[in-house]
Structure formats: C-alpha cells, structure tokens
Write an enzyme that holds these catalytic residues in place. Structure first.
Site, mmCIF file in Angstrom:
data_model
loop_
_atom_site.group_PDB
_atom_site.id
_atom_site.type_symbol
_atom_site.label_atom_id
_atom_site.label_comp_id
_atom_site.label_asym_id
_atom_site.label_seq_id
_atom_site.Cartn_x
_atom_site.Cartn_y
_atom_site.Cartn_z
ATOM 1 N N PRO A 9 0.794 -1.222 0.000
ATOM 2 C CA PRO A 9 0.000 0.000 0.000
ATOM 3 C C PRO A 9 0.832 1.280 0.000
ATOM 4 O O PRO A 9 1.823 1.385 0.701
ATOM 5 C CB PRO A 9 -0.842 -0.093 1.272
ATOM 6 C CG PRO A 9 -0.394 -1.280 2.009
ATOM 7 C CD PRO A 9 0.514 -2.068 1.157
ATOM 8 N N ASN A 10 0.385 2.196 -0.812
ATOM 9 C CA ASN A 10 0.897 3.563 -0.908
ATOM 10 C C ASN A 10 2.267 3.698 -1.567
ATOM 11 O O ASN A 10 2.734 4.807 -1.770
ATOM 12 C CB ASN A 10 0.910 4.247 0.466
ATOM 13 C CG ASN A 10 -0.470 4.336 1.054
ATOM 14 O OD1 ASN A 10 -1.402 4.784 0.395
ATOM 15 N ND2 ASN A 10 -0.624 3.880 2.287
ATOM 16 N N ARG A 17 3.645 11.337 -1.531
ATOM 17 C CA ARG A 17 3.449 11.245 -0.080
ATOM 18 C C ARG A 17 4.747 11.518 0.683
ATOM 19 O O ARG A 17 5.804 11.058 0.295
ATOM 20 C CB ARG A 17 2.902 9.870 0.289
ATOM 21 C CG ARG A 17 3.884 8.740 0.029
ATOM 22 C CD ARG A 17 3.303 7.375 0.304
ATOM 23 N NE ARG A 17 3.164 7.111 1.704
ATOM 24 C CZ ARG A 17 3.622 6.034 2.317
ATOM 25 N NH1 ARG A 17 4.251 5.099 1.635
ATOM 26 N NH2 ARG A 17 3.450 5.865 3.602
ATOM 27 N N TYR A 22 10.166 9.686 2.192
ATOM 28 C CA TYR A 22 10.312 8.737 1.084
ATOM 29 C C TYR A 22 11.016 9.314 -0.142
ATOM 30 O O TYR A 22 11.259 8.589 -1.103
ATOM 31 C CB TYR A 22 8.936 8.193 0.687
ATOM 32 C CG TYR A 22 8.264 7.488 1.830
ATOM 33 C CD1 TYR A 22 8.695 6.232 2.239
ATOM 34 C CD2 TYR A 22 7.219 8.076 2.526
ATOM 35 C CE1 TYR A 22 8.103 5.576 3.303
ATOM 36 C CE2 TYR A 22 6.611 7.431 3.591
ATOM 37 C CZ TYR A 22 7.058 6.184 3.972
ATOM 38 O OH TYR A 22 6.471 5.543 5.032
ATOM 39 N N ASN A 74 8.164 -5.044 -0.394
ATOM 40 C CA ASN A 74 7.956 -3.904 0.485
ATOM 41 C C ASN A 74 6.480 -3.959 0.865
ATOM 42 O O ASN A 74 5.628 -3.481 0.118
ATOM 43 C CB ASN A 74 8.292 -2.592 -0.216
ATOM 44 C CG ASN A 74 8.155 -1.399 0.712
ATOM 45 O OD1 ASN A 74 7.488 -1.470 1.736
ATOM 46 N ND2 ASN A 74 8.773 -0.297 0.341
ATOM 47 N N ALA A 77 2.669 -0.701 5.165
ATOM 48 C CA ALA A 77 2.128 -0.801 6.526
ATOM 49 C C ALA A 77 1.770 -2.231 6.913
ATOM 50 O O ALA A 77 1.744 -2.561 8.102
ATOM 51 C CB ALA A 77 0.905 0.103 6.669
ATOM 52 N N GLU A 98 12.862 -8.481 2.468
ATOM 53 C CA GLU A 98 11.933 -7.404 2.826
ATOM 54 C C GLU A 98 12.687 -6.079 2.701
ATOM 55 O O GLU A 98 13.814 -5.958 3.191
ATOM 56 C CB GLU A 98 11.445 -7.593 4.262
ATOM 57 C CG GLU A 98 10.493 -6.499 4.705
ATOM 58 C CD GLU A 98 10.018 -6.708 6.126
ATOM 59 O OE1 GLU A 98 9.273 -7.672 6.366
ATOM 60 O OE2 GLU A 98 10.419 -5.919 6.998
ATOM 61 N N HIS A 100 12.470 -1.685 2.889
ATOM 62 C CA HIS A 100 11.791 -0.456 3.316
ATOM 63 C C HIS A 100 12.638 0.727 2.883
ATOM 64 O O HIS A 100 13.859 0.727 3.093
ATOM 65 C CB HIS A 100 11.575 -0.436 4.831
ATOM 66 C CG HIS A 100 10.701 -1.546 5.281
ATOM 67 N ND1 HIS A 100 9.333 -1.530 5.114
ATOM 68 C CD2 HIS A 100 11.009 -2.742 5.833
ATOM 69 C CE1 HIS A 100 8.834 -2.661 5.566
ATOM 70 N NE2 HIS A 100 9.828 -3.423 6.002
ATOM 71 N N ARG A 107 11.834 5.518 13.293
ATOM 72 C CA ARG A 107 10.516 6.119 13.101
ATOM 73 C C ARG A 107 9.603 5.764 14.273
ATOM 74 O O ARG A 107 10.073 5.389 15.334
ATOM 75 C CB ARG A 107 9.945 5.659 11.757
ATOM 76 C CG ARG A 107 10.833 6.177 10.598
ATOM 77 C CD ARG A 107 10.220 6.118 9.267
ATOM 78 N NE ARG A 107 8.942 6.782 9.210
ATOM 79 C CZ ARG A 107 8.008 6.516 8.308
ATOM 80 N NH1 ARG A 107 8.231 5.612 7.376
ATOM 81 N NH2 ARG A 107 6.860 7.150 8.300
#
Length: 146
Positions: A9-10, A17, A22, A74, A77, A98, A100, A107
């Site tokens: 997502p996103n 965003r 990012y 990735n 969330a 994985e 990110h 964070r």
C-alpha cells in the site's frame, strides 16, 4: 533469474506522499531503476503493486508455481500487522528480501516491528530506492550460492 518485486500500500504514491521521508522520486522512477537492473543483470524482473492485502497474498501464492526464484517485498504498513502476508511468505520456499525505503528503526514505535521479516532471508531499510537494487543483488548472490 526470475525475480518478483512486490510493493504494498501507498508505494505507488512515491513522490507524492511524505517526500521528507520517502524522497521526491516518483513510482515511475523506481520502475525505471528496477528495469535498468533487470537489463544489467540479464534477469527477468516483474513488479507488482497493490493496496489490497488479498491481492498481495494471491500474487505471493502465484509465485509458487510461475517459476519465480526470488522475491523482493515492500509490504508497506502491512509489515507491522499482516500475519496473512507473513503466512503466505512462509508457505513458499523461495528466497525473500523485505525492503523499506525509510529507516524504520528511527521512526514511530509501531514501525520498528515487522511480522514479515522473520520469514525472509534478509531485511533492508533506510537505503532509499537503492535498497531495491541491493535486495536484487542479494537474491542474485544467494541464488548463485544455493
């Protein structure tokens, strides 16, 4: 090598965003980076993006039988709470990384926990979009050693 890159997502909203987290590069830029890596390594790299948990699970399951030899994921969330995606990743015997874009260790507290990383061979974070290229390199090297 046949590699599948899955974006959750996103991720398709890169460059739109939270640019301070990012970066300003958009999703098309990421696709071009991956395409360049595909040509450079003579690999076959497919990119899949969905904002829907079930679609991501379906694509992971499809990888089981479509000849995929490595997965870069990735989960967005979903990283922090999707046991369904975790179980789908665990159910297939394909090397997984994985990824990110941001440094999730610096964070919010909830972002420091990954339910999906334990079923992957490696986790890369905080390297920006270059992390995707690092993940592909890891899979290529991992495949050669196997």
């Amino acid at each position: 090598m046949k590699i599948l890159v899955i974006n959750g997502p996103n991720i398709n909203f890169l460059g739109i965003r939270e640019k301070h987290i990012y970066g300003a590069q958009d999703y098309e830029h990421l696709l071009r980076l991956i395409s360049g890596k595909e040509a450079e390594t003579d690999s076959e790299i497919t990119v899949f993006q969905s904002n829907h948990e079930g679609a991501i699970i379906d694509r992971i399951q499809e990888a089981y039988s479509d000849g995929t030899e490595g997965i870069v994921i990735n989960p967005g969330a979903y990283t922090h709470y999707s046991y369904a995606i975790r179980d789908a990743l665990a159910s297939i015997d394909i090397p997984k990384v994985e990824i990110h874009i941001s440094d999730i260790t610096k964070r919010e507290e909830f972002r420091k926990v990954s339910v999906t990383a334990p079923v992957c061979q490696k986790q890369i974070y905080g390297q920006g979009l270059d992390g995707y290229l690092q993940a592909i390199d890891f899979l290529l090297d991992y495949n050669q050693k196997s």
